[in-house]
Design a protein around this motif. Structure first.
Motif, PDB file in Angstrom:
ATOM      1  N   SER A  89       0.838  -1.186   0.000  1.00 16.94           N
ATOM      2  CA  SER A  89       0.000   0.000   0.000  1.00 16.94           C
ATOM      3  C   SER A  89       0.881   1.247   0.000  1.00 16.94           C
ATOM      4  O   SER A  89       1.985   1.239   0.540  1.00 16.94           O
TER       5      SER A  89
ATOM      6  N   ARG B 135      -1.580  -2.913  -4.216  1.00 23.10           N
ATOM      7  CA  ARG B 135      -2.906  -3.319  -4.683  1.00 23.10           C
ATOM      8  C   ARG B 135      -3.877  -2.160  -4.799  1.00 23.10           C
ATOM      9  O   ARG B 135      -4.967  -2.319  -5.333  1.00 23.10           O
ATOM     10  N   SER B 136      -3.487  -1.010  -4.243  1.00 22.70           N
ATOM     11  CA  SER B 136      -4.395   0.129  -4.244  1.00 22.70           C
ATOM     12  C   SER B 136      -3.612   1.437  -4.325  1.00 22.70           C
ATOM     13  O   SER B 136      -2.546   1.564  -3.722  1.00 22.70           O
TER      14      SER B 136
ATOM     15  N   HIS C 238      -5.270   4.183  -3.416  1.00 24.49           N
ATOM     16  CA  HIS C 238      -6.194   5.009  -2.634  1.00 24.49           C
ATOM     17  C   HIS C 238      -5.485   6.181  -1.949  1.00 24.49           C
ATOM     18  O   HIS C 238      -6.000   7.293  -1.914  1.00 24.49           O
TER      19      HIS C 238
ATOM     20  N   THR D 254      -5.407   9.287  -3.932  1.00 26.31           N
ATOM     21  CA  THR D 254      -6.677   9.876  -4.353  1.00 26.31           C
ATOM     22  C   THR D 254      -7.288  10.780  -3.298  1.00 26.31           C
ATOM     23  O   THR D 254      -8.282  11.441  -3.565  1.00 26.31           O
TER      24      THR D 254
END
Length: 117
Positions: A72, A94-95, A97, A100
């Motif tokens: 992450s 995997r992300s 995020h 964002t």
């Protein structure tokens, strides 16, 4: 493994600790002394699982964490407000995020280059 003895180099601009079997970034307090001067940090080919200690690196522009075990990008928003180049190839990310959401310090993102192949 840890980064040790760096505190003597207050004007350090670039540091490469490629393949040193690091399991943690250990940036704080080890790199606190050069937090204002360090621009480029290469931590590739270690055993890092997460990004940590970035708030200390106020002028970091390039971070290379290629070939680690990072899953992450959480923590990238907590510091290094001038980070413009993040190279995180060959990890287990995997992300995206963390990229964002607004930065924790309210500053705009400076990131211009992201490589997560």
């Amino acid at each position: 493994s840890q980064i040790v003895g760096i505190s003597r180099f207050a004007n350090l601009r670039s540091l490469c600790v490629h393949g040193c079997r690091l399991t943690r970034m250990d940036v704080d307090p080890m790199l606190r002394a050069c937090g204002d001067s360090l621009r480029d940090l290469n931590l590739s080919s270690n055993r890092l699982a997460r990004l940590e200690g970035l708030p200390v690196l106020r002028n970091l522009r390039t971070l290379d964490v290629t070939n680690n075990a990072i899953v992450s990008l959480d923590g990238v928003d907590l510091g290094a407000p001038k980070l413009s180049r993040l190279i995180a190839r060959y990890n287990r990310i995997r992300s995206l995020h963390a990229l964002t959401i607004p930065r924790a310090d309210g500053q705009p993102w400076s990131l211009a280059h992201l490589d997560i192949r």
